[in-house]
Design a protein around this motif. Sequence first.
Motif, PDB file in Angstrom:
ATOM      1  N   ASN A   1     -10.160  -0.215   2.559  1.00  0.00           N
ATOM      2  CA  ASN A   1     -10.401  -0.692   1.201  1.00  0.00           C
ATOM      3  C   ASN A   1      -9.978  -2.004   1.125  1.00  0.00           C
ATOM      4  N   LEU A   2      -8.683  -2.371   1.588  1.00  0.00           N
ATOM      5  CA  LEU A   2      -7.893  -3.294   1.280  1.00  0.00           C
ATOM      6  C   LEU A   2      -8.284  -4.605   2.319  1.00  0.00           C
TER       7      LEU A   2
ATOM      8  N   THR B   1      -8.434   5.134   5.165  1.00  0.00           N
ATOM      9  CA  THR B   1      -9.377   4.538   4.045  1.00  0.00           C
ATOM     10  C   THR B   1      -8.678   3.763   3.158  1.00  0.00           C
ATOM     11  N   ALA B   2      -7.469   3.751   3.088  1.00  0.00           N
ATOM     12  CA  ALA B   2      -6.845   2.836   2.092  1.00  0.00           C
ATOM     13  C   ALA B   2      -6.602   1.393   2.510  1.00  0.00           C
TER      14      ALA B   2
ATOM     15  N   VAL C   1      -6.500   9.503   5.146  1.00  0.00           N
ATOM     16  CA  VAL C   1      -6.194   8.779   3.996  1.00  0.00           C
ATOM     17  C   VAL C   1      -5.573   7.479   4.077  1.00  0.00           C
ATOM     18  N   ASN C   2      -4.628   7.281   4.967  1.00  0.00           N
ATOM     19  CA  ASN C   2      -4.160   5.897   5.396  1.00  0.00           C
ATOM     20  C   ASN C   2      -5.184   4.868   5.923  1.00  0.00           C
TER      21      ASN C   2
ATOM     22  N   LYS D   1       0.768  -1.226   0.077  1.00  0.00           N
ATOM     23  CA  LYS D   1       0.007   0.026   0.039  1.00  0.00           C
ATOM     24  C   LYS D   1       1.094   1.418  -0.025  1.00  0.00           C
ATOM     25  N   LYS D   2       0.161   2.460  -0.418  1.00  0.00           N
ATOM     26  CA  LYS D   2       1.256   3.431  -0.564  1.00  0.00           C
ATOM     27  C   LYS D   2       1.228   4.087   0.751  1.00  0.00           C
TER      28      LYS D   2
END
Length: 967
Positions: free
Chosen positions: A512-513, A508-509, A505-506, A498-499
């Motif tokens: 989603n994963l 949410t990412a 933002v982190n 992941k970015k």
Amino acid sequence: MPGKLKVKIVAGRHLPVMDRASDLTDAFVEVKFGNTTFKTDVFPKSLNPQWNSEWFKFEVDDEDLQDEPLQVTVLDHDTYSANDAIGKVYIDIDPLLCSEAASVISGWFPIYDTIHGIRGEINVLVKVELFNDLNRFRQSSCGVKFFCTTSIPRCYRAAMVHGFVEELVVNEDPEYQWIDRIRSPRASNEARQRLISLMSGELQRKIGLKVLEMGGNAVVGYLQCFDLEGESGLVVRAIGTACTLDKLSSGTPASNACNSPSKDGKEALPTTSSSPPPFSPSKPCSRQSSSSDTDLSLTPKTVQSVFSLTVIDLAVFYRQEFPFFTLTSFPPGFLLHVGGVVSARSVKLLDRIHNPDEPETRDAWWEEIRQEIKSHAKALGCHGVVGYSESTSICEEVCILSASGTAAILNPRYMPMEAGTRWCVLFARFEEPSPPSCGFCHIPYDELNMPFPAQLTYCYHCRRQKVPDVLFTTINLPQEAAVTGKGCLIQARLCRLKKKAQGEVNATAISNLLPFMEYELHTQLMNKLKLRSMNALFGLHIQISVGENMLLGLASATGVYLTALPAPGGIQIAGKTPGDLSNEHHILTIQKRINDTIAKNKELYQINPPELTEEVVGSPIPEPRQRSRLFRSHSESSDELSELDLSHGKKDAFVLEIDDTDAVEDIHSLLTDAPTPTGFYSCNTEIMPGIYSWTSGVQMFTSVRVFRLSNANLTNQGLNKIFTDLCENLLKSFYFKLRSMIPCCLCQLNFAVAVPEEELIQVRGFGPALICDTANKTELMRGSETEEQLQFPMELCADASSANTQPSSKISVSSLEHCSPLPEGRSRSLRSNRSFRGSPVTVVKMTPLSFLPGTRIIKYLGIINMFFIRETTSLREEGGVSGFLHTFIAEVFAMVRAHVAALGGNAVVSYSMKECMLMENPNKNQAQCLINVSGDAVICVRETDQEPNPSMANIGQTCASGTDGAT
């Protein structure tokens, strides 16, 4: 005062040299409890001082005895400068507060320093005198027993199971306070250890108060976790199952009193009415207030029997609170029906804990998770969740909360009856007696309105009720379950990049994963289960760990073939393959390899399902039940009764579709999964399905592997391979080191994964190895190497570790704890178990199992729950990360054994390493490691012994330890 604590400092030995001029030490001891401190006289110029102090007496409240640890600090006296600290000992007083536990703590304790490790030993004598507390507003919970074991403790029976208890306490982490910038690393570590000890004691006391309010006297399946939230703070959580336990009389036969597994692997059941089972519904207890108790134990009061309940009351059922149970093993008849695994995960952003007295935020988070678990269980038609556990994974400001369990319908006879409410059975058909070996497999939900797509068939054992094609659970295999062949360990591993991001933002990412990761882990488990021709998973544990730039998922379970479930279909390959090869030829080649692997696994695990008998085949199949109006959706019409075909493709096969290169790689990795070597069996449940005979030989092993990523351009596929290889190599190292014990079974295997730093992946595993007494033992042993070639003495491994003075990309640390002799006729040359610098100590066995083969438990002395911090600024000099970790783990074992021996015990059962976090900085030659271990301290005797040996220090066999160096 309701309590008096008395402490006597006897002597010390093997102290370090603190005075360079004389090569000796001027040692004295500070004894501190709460805000009161006593000091011994200075014993000049000796490394083995004899203080023989007077009794130091502390008059304190009993709640302070539960919250506060006794601190024993050894110092070197300096006339013209500040006294130098040698080390500390923290002693938990709680085991002395139960009327059935030890009356005195007496023994040699390792003196521990967070920088230098163990620095000698000190002999301490501790006694507690308690007075009756008649205060109805008291805040202590003295007398409540705590057990780490996830089954009813041996030599006890449960008169009542009250249900779920939970609590958490919060505080600021001393590691991140402003004063930490000016104090030494030792002072910072000691402040952290002391605070964690205080929070752990306070948490246990609060849990005990809840148990008293429920009318219980014990907590079984006690699970305590530490959430290190960094700058946000520190959270200590605990969950457990409140019970009312009755101590079985000493005259009860060992097979009934202790539930010792018999030679056929089943729990011995009582054969006479004088020997009650571990769960006994014949003696319910009423709810009683803790203020009415004038002693330290609770005596259940008999009330009117309520176990004649046969009324079906679905309306009341839906109003009941869903109970959680942290237990994973139950007596026959407790589980009526099992629905399947229910789980929930949530991603939260950590905020600073401003007021330690108000942990509402964290409480609300976990309440949300539990409500979601309840809704899932309700959708499966179940009113309880068994095998329940909670965990967290924290990275920077993001925290993943996870909870999982198994939805089930429980026998109402074991539940407490509240005024105006009833525990009920869901369907009328539940009242009909089911064959004990297949009843728990029958579905609890409505087959015409299932919560998920599934293929149902009639039970292959009784042909009366419907069963699913696959069953996933988080509990141990029920005693009554009929199994074909042998089980095996099944693991699914997954990495996702992941970015790097911050804040929402982190979060949410990661959110989603998570769903896709969990889906892929379940897909892997299903594929591997089908490949082994099995149809059920037990002991399922899924852990997802978060790092700055990756997410790691590790799922472990024990696969078995339940005879009540249908035989699994094969695996069918479909789709197109990329590349220049012939599509049809390539698919046929893969399909042939899969079919050959399935056939080979059937032979390996001896899966030969018995054919249906004429009696079962000839029995009439019940008519399909009509759709229950109580379970129908409000939106559907009354005449809509059409059934949907929920299967696709071949109904007897599981379809794997190839749609890209990653899918081909996944199939190849599935086929290249390393098989278990001949003579070895492995599982993560307490008892290996299909193997029910073992000797008294048992050996515990612990291993930690750390891998440092060097390639910054890694892909998901490359990261997956690295992670898979790391886990496979960990298992292979176990097989290699334990090959002298063939045939043996690796039970209760516990795996954990962590990402302590951006480029580090850490995997740890531990468990016991049991020597199997199988019929083909001679054949399995043929060609194995001699005993002398297979041992790994500590001295040799320490040298190997010392040679590794440079940082390595892969680090392996293992420890073998030989806790019982090998079978007769096999020689071994192992050093006897000794404490620091060769001083003999009481032999203490350690095992993750709830029992020791060949022995019976006669007394529980309390739980061991210890948190250790170790830090070094000379990493290379200590043998690199491998030598540092090995030394620390060995010191943890030594300190645990010393505390158990001081209580008069000779074993630790249900041992668990809940936390092992390594943080290193090779460039600065620094490293820090945190370890939390727990277990039940017990006294056990050989099954052939009728009475306990007066000298408990001589019970047991010689232990030794070894380790391997860095690789």
